[in-house]
Design a protein around this motif. Structure first.
Motif, PDB file in Angstrom:
ATOM      1  N   SER A  66     -37.197   6.763  18.061  1.00 49.95           N
ATOM      2  CA  SER A  66     -37.390   6.962  19.512  1.00 49.95           C
ATOM      3  C   SER A  66     -36.685   8.232  19.996  1.00 49.95           C
ATOM      4  CB  SER A  66     -36.860   5.749  20.273  1.00 49.95           C
ATOM      5  OG  SER A  66     -37.435   4.566  19.812  1.00 49.95           O
TER       6      SER A  66
ATOM      7  N   VAL B  83     -22.299  11.945  32.397  1.00 56.51           N
ATOM      8  CA  VAL B  83     -20.893  12.154  32.064  1.00 56.51           C
ATOM      9  C   VAL B  83     -20.469  13.582  32.401  1.00 56.51           C
ATOM     10  CG1 VAL B  83     -19.234  12.248  30.149  1.00 56.51           C
ATOM     11  CG2 VAL B  83     -20.956  10.420  30.240  1.00 56.51           C
TER      12      VAL B  83
ATOM     13  N   LEU C 253     -14.890   9.131  28.502  1.00 55.42           N
ATOM     14  CA  LEU C 253     -15.983   8.554  27.714  1.00 55.42           C
ATOM     15  C   LEU C 253     -15.492   7.783  26.488  1.00 55.42           C
ATOM     16  CD1 LEU C 253     -19.072   8.216  27.535  1.00 55.42           C
ATOM     17  CD2 LEU C 253     -19.151  10.357  26.236  1.00 55.42           C
TER      18      LEU C 253
ATOM     19  N   LEU D 136     -16.604   4.039  25.218  1.00 53.13           N
ATOM     20  CA  LEU D 136     -17.440   3.856  24.019  1.00 53.13           C
ATOM     21  C   LEU D 136     -16.638   3.428  22.801  1.00 53.13           C
ATOM     22  CD1 LEU D 136     -19.945   6.852  24.208  1.00 53.13           C
ATOM     23  CD2 LEU D 136     -20.104   4.592  25.261  1.00 53.13           C
TER      24      LEU D 136
ATOM     25  N   ASN E  54     -22.101   9.499  18.475  1.00 49.09           N
ATOM     26  CA  ASN E  54     -22.563  10.551  19.381  1.00 49.09           C
ATOM     27  C   ASN E  54     -22.396  11.921  18.731  1.00 49.09           C
ATOM     28  OD1 ASN E  54     -23.165   9.924  22.553  1.00 49.09           O
ATOM     29  ND2 ASN E  54     -21.963   8.287  21.647  1.00 49.09           N
TER      30      ASN E  54
ATOM     31  N   ARG F 239     -22.160  12.615  15.531  1.00 46.55           N
ATOM     32  CA  ARG F 239     -23.028  12.811  14.361  1.00 46.55           C
ATOM     33  C   ARG F 239     -24.439  13.204  14.781  1.00 46.55           C
ATOM     34  NH1 ARG F 239     -22.722   8.114   9.965  1.00 46.55           N
ATOM     35  NH2 ARG F 239     -20.744   7.212  10.594  1.00 46.55           N
TER      36      ARG F 239
ATOM     37  N   LEU G 109     -20.408  15.770  27.938  1.00 46.92           N
ATOM     38  CA  LEU G 109     -20.232  14.525  27.183  1.00 46.92           C
ATOM     39  C   LEU G 109     -19.054  14.605  26.217  1.00 46.92           C
ATOM     40  CD1 LEU G 109     -23.903  13.694  25.986  1.00 46.92           C
ATOM     41  CD2 LEU G 109     -22.732  12.806  27.980  1.00 46.92           C
TER      42      LEU G 109
ATOM     43  N   LEU H 197     -23.668  -0.758  11.122  1.00 46.82           N
ATOM     44  CA  LEU H 197     -24.080   0.565  10.645  1.00 46.82           C
ATOM     45  C   LEU H 197     -24.182   0.592   9.122  1.00 46.82           C
ATOM     46  CD1 LEU H 197     -21.754   2.667  12.977  1.00 46.82           C
ATOM     47  CD2 LEU H 197     -24.164   2.071  13.346  1.00 46.82           C
TER      48      LEU H 197
ATOM     49  N   ASP I  73     -22.473   1.942   6.960  1.00 48.32           N
ATOM     50  CA  ASP I  73     -21.228   1.812   6.204  1.00 48.32           C
ATOM     51  C   ASP I  73     -20.553   0.459   6.458  1.00 48.32           C
ATOM     52  OD1 ASP I  73     -20.292   2.079   8.766  1.00 48.32           O
ATOM     53  OD2 ASP I  73     -19.258   3.984   8.429  1.00 48.32           O
TER      54      ASP I  73
ATOM     55  N   ARG J  31     -19.622  -0.824   9.399  1.00 49.85           N
ATOM     56  CA  ARG J  31     -18.938  -0.964  10.690  1.00 49.85           C
ATOM     57  C   ARG J  31     -19.866  -1.621  11.694  1.00 49.85           C
ATOM     58  NH1 ARG J  31     -17.229   4.811  12.521  1.00 49.85           N
ATOM     59  NH2 ARG J  31     -19.039   5.275  11.216  1.00 49.85           N
ATOM     60  N   LEU J  32     -19.303  -2.377  12.624  1.00 49.49           N
ATOM     61  CA  LEU J  32     -20.101  -2.964  13.695  1.00 49.49           C
ATOM     62  C   LEU J  32     -19.782  -2.238  14.994  1.00 49.49           C
ATOM     63  CD1 LEU J  32     -20.897  -6.660  14.335  1.00 49.49           C
ATOM     64  CD2 LEU J  32     -20.121  -5.239  16.218  1.00 49.49           C
ATOM     65  N   VAL J  33     -20.811  -1.772  15.677  1.00 53.01           N
ATOM     66  CA  VAL J  33     -20.600  -1.143  16.979  1.00 53.01           C
ATOM     67  C   VAL J  33     -21.372  -1.905  18.049  1.00 53.01           C
ATOM     68  CG1 VAL J  33     -20.175   1.172  16.071  1.00 53.01           C
ATOM     69  CG2 VAL J  33     -22.519   0.498  16.667  1.00 53.01           C
ATOM     70  N   THR J  34     -20.847  -1.828  19.270  1.00 54.87           N
ATOM     71  CA  THR J  34     -21.517  -2.412  20.429  1.00 54.87           C
ATOM     72  C   THR J  34     -22.025  -1.277  21.309  1.00 54.87           C
ATOM     73  OG1 THR J  34     -20.163  -4.404  20.382  1.00 54.87           O
ATOM     74  CG2 THR J  34     -21.190  -3.840  22.477  1.00 54.87           C
ATOM     75  N   LEU J  35     -23.313  -1.315  21.600  1.00 61.19           N
ATOM     76  CA  LEU J  35     -23.930  -0.305  22.473  1.00 61.19           C
ATOM     77  C   LEU J  35     -24.417  -1.008  23.733  1.00 61.19           C
ATOM     78  CD1 LEU J  35     -26.060   1.335  19.643  1.00 61.19           C
ATOM     79  CD2 LEU J  35     -23.943   2.262  20.620  1.00 61.19           C
TER      80      LEU J  35
ATOM     81  N   GLY K 271     -22.855   8.653  27.601  1.00 59.18           N
ATOM     82  CA  GLY K 271     -23.087   9.074  26.220  1.00 59.18           C
ATOM     83  C   GLY K 271     -24.569   9.186  25.905  1.00 59.18           C
TER      84      GLY K 271
ATOM     85  N   SER L 275     -28.240   8.338  24.417  1.00 60.54           N
ATOM     86  CA  SER L 275     -28.961   7.061  24.535  1.00 60.54           C
ATOM     87  C   SER L 275     -29.142   6.415  23.157  1.00 60.54           C
ATOM     88  CB  SER L 275     -30.332   7.294  25.174  1.00 60.54           C
ATOM     89  OG  SER L 275     -30.202   7.936  26.405  1.00 60.54           O
ATOM     90  N   LEU L 276     -28.020   6.115  22.502  1.00 58.29           N
ATOM     91  CA  LEU L 276     -28.094   5.543  21.156  1.00 58.29           C
ATOM     92  C   LEU L 276     -28.732   4.166  21.177  1.00 58.29           C
ATOM     93  CD1 LEU L 276     -24.599   6.626  19.819  1.00 58.29           C
ATOM     94  CD2 LEU L 276     -26.803   7.752  19.482  1.00 58.29           C
TER      95      LEU L 276
ATOM     96  N   LEU M 172     -32.226   4.624  20.885  1.00 54.37           N
ATOM     97  CA  LEU M 172     -32.564   5.159  19.563  1.00 54.37           C
ATOM     98  C   LEU M 172     -32.675   4.036  18.539  1.00 54.37           C
ATOM     99  CD1 LEU M 172     -32.966   7.619  17.661  1.00 54.37           C
ATOM    100  CD2 LEU M 172     -30.471   7.634  17.356  1.00 54.37           C
TER     101      LEU M 172
ATOM    102  N   LEU N  46     -31.745   2.525  10.666  1.00 49.85           N
ATOM    103  CA  LEU N  46     -30.498   3.120  11.157  1.00 49.85           C
ATOM    104  C   LEU N  46     -29.346   2.123  11.223  1.00 49.85           C
ATOM    105  CD1 LEU N  46     -31.825   5.280  14.162  1.00 49.85           C
ATOM    106  CD2 LEU N  46     -31.603   5.941  11.758  1.00 49.85           C
TER     107      LEU N  46
ATOM    108  N   LEU O 169     -27.049   9.081  10.422  1.00 53.71           N
ATOM    109  CA  LEU O 169     -26.589   7.707  10.606  1.00 53.71           C
ATOM    110  C   LEU O 169     -26.583   6.893   9.315  1.00 53.71           C
ATOM    111  CD1 LEU O 169     -28.126   6.763  14.071  1.00 53.71           C
ATOM    112  CD2 LEU O 169     -25.938   7.802  13.529  1.00 53.71           C
TER     113      LEU O 169
END
Lengths: 456, 456
Positions: A194, A416, A424, A428, A436, A438, A454, B174, B176, B178-182, B192, B194-195, B198, B206, B443
């Motif tokens: 996307s 931002v 930020l 995040l 972000n 990467r 940002l 992700l 690797d 890791r767990l991320v919260t978006l 930030g 718009s991950l 994405l 991803l 990613l």
């Protein structure tokens, strides 16, 4: 960092573009250093490039890429977060001259150049009985390019969504000067990652938008307006939650007592100065459903202790909406301002506003609040005198910290930019900030596009 | 490529997870090799990991990352593009056991684990008078994780949008581990890049979604159903464009003559076998506005030469919608199928369908068509006998080429998966494909997540 001899290379860019596109005249350049946030740290650019078409954008970006020169893309300059503050030694790439608008009634889209104003798109669509919903308060002066860059919101988002919901296609000049087309005149398209949505809201850090294909919908139906006066902000927030559970208002705006009084001081509109909070809501449900929805909203507000006024007269209704829109200039007239854009989950609105009031008291600054309450998106506005600047900045950061602590965001719709870049990572976290970075590095490896925005 | 001794390392993964989470039993593994597209090239995985929570997903992905093992995330396995075909030497990471659903009525969101079925979210929301709109035809058997992975559409998208419009937050593991919260429980958030957007539609390439925060809206109002019978597909498309200019139907589906007859052969529903095309449309406008909207649709259809039937009876209306939903199983019953998902700008629908008919004739295969006509998104379904497989595959690619030539897309809602990966560069072009690869590499640098999907 730009090459040390970039200024010496500028004549190549001037020669590659038609007369008048590149200007280095300090008087002309000066107003291009800032957006509406009046970033005190704004730099001084080498030149302003006012491109007339996508090819000129490519020429400028290619030149910048070759020499490692920062490029700050710029629409109408009405941004509120320093997203288009100029950078020392860079160029400002203004899209203000690219303003073509073409309405395709069969596909129900507008094909728009980035410098076109939001109001111009609305007007062009209306000539064909169509509507472009996103409506930032600044819609008469902000550009579509800026709207796309910030994923701008507005007053009708509560029912109709934000800019990204209307972007079907983009032409983007990448950091190496290539132009790519993402999406197009098709409503649904899931082919590939996307990227279209990634560029929306990227604040000029990933590419320069040179064309947008925007979805249009049939013209909005007639609206009724409800104005509800509450003793407390908490009462108003209770009504907002109750309404949202069963109804879909096309507007749900809040003004607190300080902002009501700021507007009355600026231009008497007959608002109730004693109210703790006003809600200004609208319904555009079709036909008689509108009256039903408004009565439903009235009942929810009265149950929360409000006095309610309703009008079906569009001009009368517009007066109240105008009062709400006037809050920002009215508050600006009181002194220097720092404008917040914090959001929280809707039921936490009263808690956020209580914390804002406590922050105002603690830092001894005035913080009136207006809010797109139906979306949980608020604009506390910190008003200060020059000697209180340090306290004001401390309050600015404290408000963002409060929003983060409540599971919210430092920016719901303004972006931002540079003004909020320092906060930020607090929202995040380190891992998402790294994601972000990467993605930024993948699309702009030399970091020439809007560096600093940002925090990238 | 996985390390050569990966199978020898599998016991470490088995030991790191509770009993029964990892299985290597060939009989159990077998059905996890395919989704509904029955990809003939599907590989044989080393193991299936049926995670019970996000931490187990992290354990599996960390193990895979350490040893370079491909990971194919999988929801309910109802995908139609080979997006979850297993990979030789990889693991299938099934989310089917993670099915928790929590409805937050104050925030008006559902917090959902990826294995929960779409229908389960709808049902849980309905218990609180709320509605989760996205409605793939497979909504009774498809998972939210798969819906997010493909940015799934459905029948009510024409008014209510697609999955991405309802995703406010995601937890993602992700590449690797890791767990991320978006994002989160806030309606508007532009902090930030718009991950969040994405990851929606990224088909497991991803990251692995372990939790989604989904926006809910008030329950849908009562619907009226219109069925319009046209002599030609072109007539129906004319009506679709006319309706869209002034009205917002909550459904606008098309069946061509071949699909009407396939349904009648499969289960007689009393559809008009002689019609060139049927439109099945609905209005959910509130109150009496609904009757007005339906009459407006009737007028547009009659002006385009249709015979029109209207019903306000929900059960009678549902029969026609069920007939439309039955088209896919009815056509599947005729032989092997290749299912397209091509979209074009709405006014080009007749041209696309004419080209599909020509492709069917040229390749001597049957291609009935059903379509989310209001969105320009069509499902030509190539039916073939075993000896005609080469001709069917040629027709499959010719239909995608036709959509691309008309400014359209090879996939509107099913995703690219592996079935359409070869055609993706034809639509996107080399530059946009390269952007896809750059983001993927940023990613998932080792390329362990769903390798081959999207051609990435």
């Amino acid at each position: 960092m730009p090459d040390t001899d970039v200024a010496a290379l500028l004549p190549r860019l001037v020669a590659a573009l038609p007369d008048g596109v590149v200007t280095t005249d300090p008087d002309v350049v000066e107003p291009y250093r800032w957006d509406w946030s009046h970033d005190v740290a704004a730099g001084t650019p080498l030149a302003v490039v006012r491109a007339q078409d996508a090819e000129q954008v490519q020429v400028a970006v290619r030149w910048a890429a070759e020499h490692g020169v920062p490029v700050v893309p710029r629409g109408a300059g009405s941004g509120l977060s320093g997203g288009s503050s100029a950078v020392d030694g860079g160029i400002v790439l203004s899209l203000e001259r690219m303003r073509a608008i073409e309405i395709d009634t069969e596909c129900r889209v507008a094909v728009v150049e980035p410098g076109a104003l939001n109001v111009e798109v609305k007007t062009a669509a209306a000539e064909h009985g169509l509507w472009y919903p996103p409506d930032p308060s600044s819609y008469e002066i902000c550009s579509i390019g800026g709207n796309v860059a910030t994923n701008a919101g507005g007053l009708c988002c509560v029912k109709y969504g934000v800019t990204t919901d209307y972007v079907l296609g983009l032409d983007v000049v990448l950091a190496d000067g290539r132009l790519v087309t993402l999406g197009g005149k098709r409503v649904k398209d899931v082919a590939g990652l996307s990227l279209l949505k990634l560029f929306v809201g990227s604040e000029g850090t990933l590419g320069v938008v040179t064309r947008a294909v925007l979805r249009l919908v049939p013209a909005q139906a007639a609206r009724s307006t409800l104005v509800a006066s509450f003793a407390t902000v908490a009462g108003a927030a209770t009504a907002v939650v109750a309404v949202g559970r069963t109804m879909r208002p096309s507007m749900m705006e809040l003004m607190d007592q300080a902002s009501i009084n700021a507007v009355e001081d600026y231009k008497p509109m007959g608002l109730d100065r004693t109210a703790g909070a006003l809600l200004v809501a609208q319904s555009d449900a079709p036909g008689v459903a509108r009256a039903q929805e408004v009565e439903g909203m009235r009942a929810a507000c009265e149950a929360a202790g409000a006095e309610v006024f309703v009008t079906d007269d569009p001009d009368e209704g517009e007066l109240f909406v105008a009062a709400r829109r006037m809050a920002f200039p009215a508050i600006q007239a009181r002194g220097a301002v720092l404008l917040e854009d914090v959001g929280v989950p809707i039921p936490l609105l009263p808690e956020l506003l209580a914390r804002v009031a406590a922050i105002a008291a603690e830092h001894d600054v005035e913080i009136p609040v207006v809010a797109h309450a139906g979306d949980g998106n608020t604009h506390p506005i910190i008003v200060y005198t020059p000697e209180a600047e340090d306290r004001a900045r401390a309050a600015f950061h404290a408000v963002m910290a409060a929003a983060i602590a409540l599971g919210g965001t430092i920016t719901g719709e303004h972006g931002v930019g540079r003004a909020k870049a320092a906060a930020l990572p607090d929202q995040l976290g380190a891992d998402v900030m790294e994601l972000n970075r990467r993605v930024k590095a993948a699309l702009d490896p030399r970091g020439i596009l809007n560096p600093g925005a940002l925090g990238l």
